[in-house]
Design a protein around this motif. Structure first.
Motif, PDB file in Angstrom:
ATOM      1  N   ALA A  81       0.831  -1.210   0.000  1.00  0.00           N
ATOM      2  CA  ALA A  81       0.000   0.000   0.000  1.00  0.00           C
ATOM      3  C   ALA A  81       0.864   1.257   0.000  1.00  0.00           C
ATOM      4  O   ALA A  81       0.535   2.244  -0.678  1.00  0.00           O
ATOM      5  N   LEU A  82       1.960   1.234   0.726  1.00  0.00           N
ATOM      6  CA  LEU A  82       2.843   2.397   0.784  1.00  0.00           C
ATOM      7  C   LEU A  82       3.539   2.638  -0.551  1.00  0.00           C
ATOM      8  O   LEU A  82       3.864   3.780  -0.883  1.00  0.00           O
ATOM      9  N   ASP A  83       3.734   1.579  -1.322  1.00  0.00           N
ATOM     10  CA  ASP A  83       4.440   1.687  -2.605  1.00  0.00           C
ATOM     11  C   ASP A  83       3.538   1.993  -3.790  1.00  0.00           C
ATOM     12  O   ASP A  83       3.985   1.934  -4.932  1.00  0.00           O
ATOM     13  N   THR A  84       2.282   2.326  -3.545  1.00  0.00           N
ATOM     14  CA  THR A  84       1.372   2.644  -4.648  1.00  0.00           C
ATOM     15  C   THR A  84       1.579   4.082  -5.107  1.00  0.00           C
ATOM     16  O   THR A  84       2.297   4.858  -4.478  1.00  0.00           O
ATOM     17  N   ASP A  85       0.926   4.430  -6.195  1.00  0.00           N
ATOM     18  CA  ASP A  85       0.936   5.810  -6.667  1.00  0.00           C
ATOM     19  C   ASP A  85      -0.002   6.635  -5.796  1.00  0.00           C
ATOM     20  O   ASP A  85      -0.926   6.115  -5.184  1.00  0.00           O
ATOM     21  N   GLY A  86       0.230   7.916  -5.773  1.00  0.00           N
ATOM     22  CA  GLY A  86      -0.638   8.809  -5.021  1.00  0.00           C
ATOM     23  C   GLY A  86       0.171   9.757  -4.177  1.00  0.00           C
ATOM     24  O   GLY A  86       1.402   9.698  -4.120  1.00  0.00           O
ATOM     25  N   THR A  87      -0.546  10.614  -3.480  1.00  0.00           N
ATOM     26  CA  THR A  87       0.113  11.571  -2.605  1.00  0.00           C
ATOM     27  C   THR A  87       0.678  10.838  -1.393  1.00  0.00           C
ATOM     28  O   THR A  87       0.251   9.721  -1.068  1.00  0.00           O
ATOM     29  N   VAL A  88       1.600  11.479  -0.726  1.00  0.00           N
ATOM     30  CA  VAL A  88       2.183  10.877   0.482  1.00  0.00           C
ATOM     31  C   VAL A  88       1.085  10.600   1.519  1.00  0.00           C
ATOM     32  O   VAL A  88       1.017   9.489   2.057  1.00  0.00           O
ATOM     33  N   ALA A  93      -1.859   6.695   4.555  1.00  0.00           N
ATOM     34  CA  ALA A  93      -3.177   6.269   5.042  1.00  0.00           C
ATOM     35  C   ALA A  93      -3.503   4.873   4.538  1.00  0.00           C
ATOM     36  O   ALA A  93      -3.968   4.017   5.315  1.00  0.00           O
ATOM     37  N   ALA A  94      -3.261   4.613   3.272  1.00  0.00           N
ATOM     38  CA  ALA A  94      -3.541   3.292   2.713  1.00  0.00           C
ATOM     39  C   ALA A  94      -2.720   2.206   3.401  1.00  0.00           C
ATOM     40  O   ALA A  94      -3.220   1.104   3.676  1.00  0.00           O
TER      41      ALA A  94
END
Length: 185
Positions: A81-88, A93-94
């Motif tokens: 989840a931490l290695d996905t795309d998106g904002t920090v 949170a994910a």
């Protein structure tokens, strides 16, 4: 003493050991720590009790192996989840949601959760303390700013509080997301 004795097992013995651990995990969740016996584990996997004792000296050792397997799953879900795309904030949170969702599915939703957490503290507390430190460090690395480890510890502790207080998965996940975004805004 080796922390992971399965490292030295043949592939066949490693598979048997994994089968024992998987069966024990289900039994601990369904029956609780006290009601799960080595005999029940052996019967569930279709092995003799002597065979199961050949892999584990006692129920505490089986529980520790289950705890290690769960810790590895938590870390993998968290990291994915931490290695996905998106904002920090979205990624942090994910990752925290993934951790707490897995704990809920694995232990917290069991009617024996309190007993299992007590057994965890007694037999595998160090495993989860080390896991928590690795997850906090991963958050800090992702934040990459001054005070990142302190912020990571704060988020970690606060989301643990949310997970302990909220019974509904959706509310837990929403509250964790809100908290992370508020802290990291």
């Amino acid at each position: 003493m080796d922390d992971h004795p399965e490292t030295f097992l043949s592939p066949v013995k490693r598979a048997r050991r994994a089968k024992i651990v998987a069966a024990a995990r289900d039994l601990f969740v369904e029956r609780g720590f006290r009601a799960t016996t080595m005999e029940a584990v052996a019967a569930t996997v279709g092995m003799s009790k002597v065979t199961v004792y050949g892999y584990f000296p006692d129920k505490d050792a089986v529980f520790l192996a289950v705890a290690r397997a769960v810790a590895e799953e938590i870390e993998a879900a968290f990291d994915a989840a931490l290695d996905t795309d998106g904002t920090v904030p979205d990624r942090v949170a994910a990752a925290l949601v993934a951790k707490h969702a897995l704990v809920a599915r694995t232990v917290r939703d069991s009617i024996h959760a309190a007993e299992l957490f007590a057994a965890k503290d007694r037999t595998a507390g160090a495993v989860f303390a080390a896991l928590d430190a690795r997850l906090e460090a991963a958050i800090a690395t992702t934040l990459d700013r001054p005070g990142a480890l302190d912020t990571a510890r704060l988020l970690f502790a606060a989301t643990q509080g949310i997970a302990n207080a909220v019974e509904d998965d959706g509310t837990r996940d929403t509250d964790i997301g809100r908290l992370v975004h508020a802290v990291l805004a």
